[in-house]
Scaffold this motif. Sequence first.
Motif, mmCIF file in Angstrom:
data_model
loop_
_atom_site.group_PDB
_atom_site.id
_atom_site.type_symbol
_atom_site.label_atom_id
_atom_site.label_comp_id
_atom_site.label_asym_id
_atom_site.label_seq_id
_atom_site.Cartn_x
_atom_site.Cartn_y
_atom_site.Cartn_z
ATOM 1 N N ARG A 99 41.735 -10.649 -64.329
ATOM 2 C CA ARG A 99 41.601 -12.091 -64.102
ATOM 3 C C ARG A 99 42.095 -12.390 -62.702
ATOM 4 O O ARG A 99 43.269 -12.210 -62.386
ATOM 5 C CB ARG A 99 42.426 -12.867 -65.126
ATOM 6 N N LEU A 100 41.188 -12.815 -61.836
ATOM 7 C CA LEU A 100 41.545 -13.114 -60.457
ATOM 8 C C LEU A 100 41.432 -14.615 -60.228
ATOM 9 O O LEU A 100 40.328 -15.168 -60.229
ATOM 10 C CB LEU A 100 40.637 -12.349 -59.485
ATOM 11 N N LYS A 101 42.555 -15.256 -60.068
ATOM 12 C CA LYS A 101 42.587 -16.700 -59.833
ATOM 13 C C LYS A 101 42.729 -16.955 -58.335
ATOM 14 O O LYS A 101 43.777 -16.742 -57.743
ATOM 15 C CB LYS A 101 43.747 -17.349 -60.588
ATOM 16 N N THR A 157 46.415 -12.129 -59.461
ATOM 17 C CA THR A 157 45.665 -11.125 -60.216
ATOM 18 C C THR A 157 46.442 -10.683 -61.439
ATOM 19 O O THR A 157 47.612 -10.318 -61.342
ATOM 20 C CB THR A 157 45.377 -9.895 -59.336
ATOM 21 N N ALA A 158 45.771 -10.731 -62.583
ATOM 22 C CA ALA A 158 46.356 -10.249 -63.836
ATOM 23 C C ALA A 158 45.383 -9.257 -64.456
ATOM 24 O O ALA A 158 44.172 -9.445 -64.391
ATOM 25 C CB ALA A 158 46.613 -11.410 -64.794
ATOM 26 N N VAL A 159 45.918 -8.196 -65.050
ATOM 27 C CA VAL A 159 45.089 -7.179 -65.703
ATOM 28 C C VAL A 159 45.603 -6.974 -67.121
ATOM 29 O O VAL A 159 46.808 -6.798 -67.337
ATOM 30 C CB VAL A 159 45.126 -5.836 -64.943
ATOM 31 N N VAL A 160 44.688 -6.998 -68.080
ATOM 32 C CA VAL A 160 45.063 -6.872 -69.486
ATOM 33 C C VAL A 160 44.247 -5.769 -70.137
ATOM 34 O O VAL A 160 43.112 -5.501 -69.751
ATOM 35 C CB VAL A 160 44.864 -8.222 -70.218
ATOM 36 N N SER A 161 44.825 -5.110 -71.136
ATOM 37 C CA SER A 161 44.139 -4.028 -71.842
ATOM 38 C C SER A 161 44.661 -3.950 -73.274
ATOM 39 O O SER A 161 45.683 -4.546 -73.615
ATOM 40 C CB SER A 161 44.376 -2.690 -71.138
ATOM 41 N N TRP A 162 43.943 -3.190 -74.092
ATOM 42 C CA TRP A 162 44.418 -2.892 -75.436
ATOM 43 C C TRP A 162 45.283 -1.641 -75.380
ATOM 44 O O TRP A 162 44.844 -0.609 -74.884
ATOM 45 C CB TRP A 162 43.246 -2.633 -76.390
ATOM 46 N N GLN A 163 46.501 -1.744 -75.889
ATOM 47 C CA GLN A 163 47.344 -0.564 -76.008
ATOM 48 C C GLN A 163 47.769 -0.334 -77.451
ATOM 49 O O GLN A 163 48.445 0.626 -77.757
ATOM 50 C CB GLN A 163 48.584 -0.694 -75.111
ATOM 51 N N LEU A 195 50.590 -8.040 -62.810
ATOM 52 C CA LEU A 195 50.542 -9.412 -62.335
ATOM 53 C C LEU A 195 50.992 -9.440 -60.882
ATOM 54 O O LEU A 195 52.039 -8.874 -60.543
ATOM 55 C CB LEU A 195 51.455 -10.303 -63.183
ATOM 56 N N ASP A 196 50.198 -10.079 -60.031
ATOM 57 C CA ASP A 196 50.506 -10.056 -58.602
ATOM 58 C C ASP A 196 50.008 -11.340 -57.935
ATOM 59 O O ASP A 196 48.995 -11.915 -58.353
ATOM 60 C CB ASP A 196 49.852 -8.843 -57.935
ATOM 61 N N HIS A 197 50.710 -11.763 -56.928
ATOM 62 C CA HIS A 197 50.373 -12.986 -56.188
ATOM 63 C C HIS A 197 50.366 -12.647 -54.704
ATOM 64 O O HIS A 197 51.384 -12.230 -54.147
ATOM 65 C CB HIS A 197 51.417 -14.062 -56.498
ATOM 66 N N THR A 198 49.226 -12.808 -54.040
ATOM 67 C CA THR A 198 49.078 -12.395 -52.648
ATOM 68 C C THR A 198 48.276 -13.409 -51.858
ATOM 69 O O THR A 198 47.329 -14.008 -52.370
ATOM 70 C CB THR A 198 48.373 -11.019 -52.559
#
Length: 463
Positions: free
Chosen positions: A202-204, A216-222, A232-235
């Motif tokens: 997810r890129l906001k 930027t947030a990245v999600v997955s099934w674990q 999660l990152d803010h640039t």
Amino acid sequence: MKRNRVLAVLLLLGCVLGFWLGIKQPRHGDLDGGMEGAVLPEDGWAEEAAYIGDGRIEEADFAGEDGKFAEEAGFAGEDGNLAEEAEGEERDRETKGYGLPVSEKERAEAEKDCFAKMELVRDLLPKYGGEDGYGSSIEIPGEQIQKAVERIAERGCCVLTSEPYADMRNHERFKAFLEGVARGECGGEILYKISGDGRISRLKYYCDGKDMYVITAVVSWQSEEAPVLNYLDHTKIEEWRFTGKGWFAYKLCVPRYPEVTEVVDGSCMVRVIPMSDENREMSEKCVLQVAYKGNNLFCHDWDEAHMEELDYNGLYEYFYRMKYEELFPAEDHRSGIPEEDFESLMAEYLPVTGEELRRYAVYDAKSRTYAWEMQEYSNDAPVFFSASVPEVVQIRENEDGTVTLTVDAVCEMLLCDDAAVTHEVTVKFEEDGSFRYLGNRVMRCSMGDMPKYHDRIRDRGEG
């Protein structure tokens, strides 16, 4: 008593600082499975980026409610105020543009939204394994990925896959956002990217009227129970442009020398305006599988009368993949490729005879085999260019029945250029849909000169 109190406070301070410095930082570039082949752009990003592990945000609170760590700890010291140092570091991060803080509200919003999207496509993107939590060992069928894209797009979201030539669904929204930013307007838009291993990024993107940023947030099934937020990152975006071909090309703020001793690449490219169906079809059929890595078919000028400079030994595995639609079985050919197999496949895609191949390629007459070596760093073109993706931008039918394809090399790594090299590829199609390459001509190179190509096997000559 006073001395003991100071020692106790110093001990507490050391523990907290140790916890803060010990937080593991994520790999900044590994968001959607690709930039495959990238070397350092994936490492060393955003040293202060928030890290999400096991579904829980971990952070150290250095400020306290009033923003003054030193006062909360009861220690100011004669040599300076720790709160002032922390504020200085915060200002430094703001100036550098990477490792920016993410507010609690923003974190909660990203997590809630990402989890909702994963639940929406739960039946299409099943849980996957992998020791690193990124499921690198599993590839979900393309049909399922595409269905997931369509399902998210039905909610009005901008979404695409990480595959080459992928269309952005609801791209009009993203285009309108970029055009508004270009006019100096404030605003934001969210883009979702679904990777082949099932992760959703997810890129906001947002603009404050002056500068553009991306969270930027990245999600997955674990696990089967719930998805997990991995990153999660803010640039800040240092520079960007919306190209005439419809690419959103931008460079993130990244660490630079002397803070780091290696080059950190912040280049990113997103296709906003879809390709035409005809250009996409020709790209996939004629140029994508050969591309620019491990061979020089599209890297220099040649025609039917001048074919001696082609790296035939390097080309074989790419033609093999095109014909049989599977990877070349490298382990079965360590000692060479049989003459008949090599020459028949080459003749299928190029106007070249067996006699010419034995002269131009690396051939062993005694064993009647053509040499083959695995692609390695030592026999590769510069990594940033060899990772480029060829994109057909124009198709011209010639009077002699041949077709000339104008191709742009889209180079994300370092160059961030949607036409790093422009070349013309001439092909001849047969009635059954098969084709042969008849020539290539380099028209333009934004780098000045084409990167020097090194044959995989240097010992050319007659067998």
